[in-house]
Design a protein around this motif. Structure first.
Motif, short mmCIF file in Angstrom:
data_model
loop_
_atom_site.label_atom_id
_atom_site.label_comp_id
_atom_site.label_asym_id
_atom_site.label_seq_id
_atom_site.Cartn_x
_atom_site.Cartn_y
_atom_site.Cartn_z
N GLY A 5 11.61 -1.76 8.45
CA GLY A 5 10.48 -2.40 9.15
C GLY A 5 9.59 -2.76 7.99
O GLY A 5 9.80 -2.78 6.96
N GLU A 6 8.27 -3.18 8.51
CA GLU A 6 7.35 -3.78 7.84
C GLU A 6 6.79 -2.67 6.78
O GLU A 6 6.54 -1.53 7.02
N VAL A 7 6.30 -3.18 5.37
CA VAL A 7 5.81 -2.46 4.58
C VAL A 7 4.42 -2.87 4.32
O VAL A 7 4.21 -4.03 4.30
N LEU A 8 3.32 -2.02 4.79
CA LEU A 8 1.87 -2.48 4.61
C LEU A 8 1.24 -2.13 3.32
O LEU A 8 1.33 -0.90 2.80
N VAL A 9 0.42 -3.20 2.69
CA VAL A 9 0.06 -2.85 1.50
C VAL A 9 -1.65 -3.14 1.68
O VAL A 9 -2.09 -4.41 1.66
N PRO A 10 -2.65 -2.26 1.97
CA PRO A 10 -3.93 -2.58 1.91
C PRO A 10 -4.39 -2.82 0.73
O PRO A 10 -4.21 -2.31 -0.09
N LEU A 11 -5.21 -4.03 0.64
CA LEU A 11 -5.66 -4.59 -0.66
C LEU A 11 -7.04 -4.38 -0.77
O LEU A 11 -7.75 -5.06 0.23
N ASP A 12 -7.87 -4.03 -1.76
CA ASP A 12 -9.43 -4.19 -1.64
C ASP A 12 -9.57 -4.63 -3.07
O ASP A 12 -10.93 -4.58 -3.20
N GLY A 13 -8.91 -5.32 -3.95
CA GLY A 13 -9.21 -6.09 -4.96
C GLY A 13 -9.22 -5.11 -6.30
O GLY A 13 -9.58 -5.52 -7.34
N SER A 14 -8.96 -3.87 -6.04
CA SER A 14 -9.04 -3.04 -7.17
C SER A 14 -7.85 -2.78 -7.89
O SER A 14 -6.75 -3.07 -7.60
N PRO A 15 -7.64 -2.35 -9.21
CA PRO A 15 -6.51 -2.40 -10.06
C PRO A 15 -5.37 -1.56 -9.34
O PRO A 15 -4.12 -1.80 -9.37
N LEU A 16 -5.91 -0.36 -8.75
CA LEU A 16 -4.69 0.61 -8.04
C LEU A 16 -4.21 -0.28 -6.97
O LEU A 16 -3.00 -0.15 -6.76
N ALA A 17 -5.21 -1.14 -6.08
CA ALA A 17 -4.26 -1.80 -5.00
C ALA A 17 -3.35 -2.92 -5.57
O ALA A 17 -2.36 -2.81 -4.73
N ASP A 18 -3.71 -3.47 -6.64
CA ASP A 18 -2.55 -4.32 -7.48
C ASP A 18 -1.57 -3.61 -7.81
O ASP A 18 -0.29 -4.07 -7.42
N GLU A 19 -1.72 -2.50 -8.30
CA GLU A 19 -0.31 -1.61 -8.52
C GLU A 19 0.32 -1.32 -7.35
O GLU A 19 1.65 -1.19 -7.39
N ALA A 20 -0.47 -0.80 -6.35
CA ALA A 20 0.42 -0.43 -5.09
C ALA A 20 1.20 -1.60 -4.49
O ALA A 20 2.22 -1.48 -3.89
N LEU A 21 0.65 -3.03 -4.69
CA LEU A 21 1.66 -4.22 -4.28
C LEU A 21 2.86 -4.43 -5.27
O LEU A 21 3.79 -4.56 -4.75
N ARG A 22 2.51 -3.98 -6.49
CA ARG A 22 3.76 -4.19 -7.38
C ARG A 22 4.83 -2.93 -7.08
O ARG A 22 5.93 -3.28 -6.84
N GLU A 23 4.37 -1.74 -6.64
CA GLU A 23 5.15 -0.92 -6.19
C GLU A 23 5.87 -1.13 -5.11
O GLU A 23 7.10 -0.88 -5.14
N ALA A 24 5.32 -1.65 -3.86
CA ALA A 24 5.82 -1.91 -2.87
C ALA A 24 7.16 -3.20 -2.87
O ALA A 24 7.90 -2.86 -2.56
N LEU A 25 6.58 -3.97 -3.72
CA LEU A 25 7.42 -5.08 -3.88
C LEU A 25 8.90 -4.61 -4.77
O LEU A 25 9.83 -5.14 -4.53
N ALA A 26 8.58 -3.53 -5.78
CA ALA A 26 9.55 -3.12 -6.52
C ALA A 26 10.60 -2.21 -5.67
O ALA A 26 11.99 -2.08 -5.72
N LEU A 27 10.00 -1.32 -4.86
CA LEU A 27 10.64 -0.34 -4.26
C LEU A 27 11.44 -0.67 -2.72
O LEU A 27 12.39 -0.09 -2.53
N PHE A 28 10.83 -1.59 -2.24
CA PHE A 28 11.20 -1.94 -0.77
C PHE A 28 11.77 -3.33 -0.33
O PHE A 28 11.07 -4.24 -0.95
N ASP A 29 12.99 -3.24 -0.10
CA ASP A 29 13.52 -4.68 0.40
C ASP A 29 13.25 -4.70 1.88
O ASP A 29 14.22 -4.61 2.57
N ALA A 30 12.11 -5.16 2.17
CA ALA A 30 11.72 -5.11 3.71
C ALA A 30 10.51 -6.18 3.54
O ALA A 30 9.90 -6.56 2.48
N PRO A 31 10.34 -6.64 4.75
CA PRO A 31 9.09 -7.57 4.85
C PRO A 31 7.66 -6.72 4.35
O PRO A 31 7.51 -5.40 4.73
N VAL A 32 6.89 -7.26 3.52
CA VAL A 32 5.56 -6.90 3.06
C VAL A 32 4.33 -7.41 3.56
O VAL A 32 4.61 -8.89 3.53
#
Length: 143
Positions: free
Chosen positions: A4-31
């Motif tokens: 199912g869907e992978v949710l990435v909450p973004l707040d503009g911080s570098p850690l949130a940006d890193e979370a997006l990179r991780e989600a895109l790299a690790l999950f072959d699912a809708p983000v």
């Protein structure tokens, strides 16, 4: 495996940006990337009537739109697409409500913590701590 869907909450911080990179790299699912705009406190006018500061509110929404647009661009640069959502509310509660209302299998988020918080909050951040402890699905916190 279908996910199912992978949710990435973004707040503009570098850690949130890193979370997006991780989600895109690790999950072959809708983000889906979600930015939560916290409602601004109303201020007192000269007449004593509570009024919203419309300029600050418009600026906050503009920033939110910019954050999710940048996330969409980052995903496109990796050959992926993301769904973008902007909600208004208290961040942890809004994230949890989104998880409950949608087919979210996993949340990937940045963690923030400061020295004045309790142990869990220092390690994860208060929003991440609440999401980790109350989410009905798996949560990955990027530090």
């Amino acid at each position: 495996m279908s996910q199912g869907e992978v949710l990435v909450p973004l707040d503009g911080s570098p850690l949130a940006d890193e979370a997006l990179r991780e989600a895109l790299a690790l999950f072959d699912a809708p983000v889906t990337v979600l930015n939560v705009v916290t409602p601004l406190d109303s201020g007192m006018s000269e007449g004593g009537v509570l009024q919203r500061d419309e300029q600050r509110e418009a600026a906050a929404m503009e920033r939110a739109d910019s954050l999710v647009a940048r996330a969409s661009d980052r995903a496109a640069s990796q050959g992926r697409t993301v769904e973008t959502v902007v909600e208004t509310g208290e961040p942890a509660e809004t994230i949890l409500a989104y998880v409950e209302a949608n087919d979210v299998d996993h949340v990937v988020m940045g963690g923030h913590g400061g020295p004045d918080a309790g142990l869990a909050e220092r390690l994860l951040g208060t929003v991440a701590t609440k999401v980790v402890t109350e989410s009905p699905t798996s949560v990955t916190v990027v530090r």
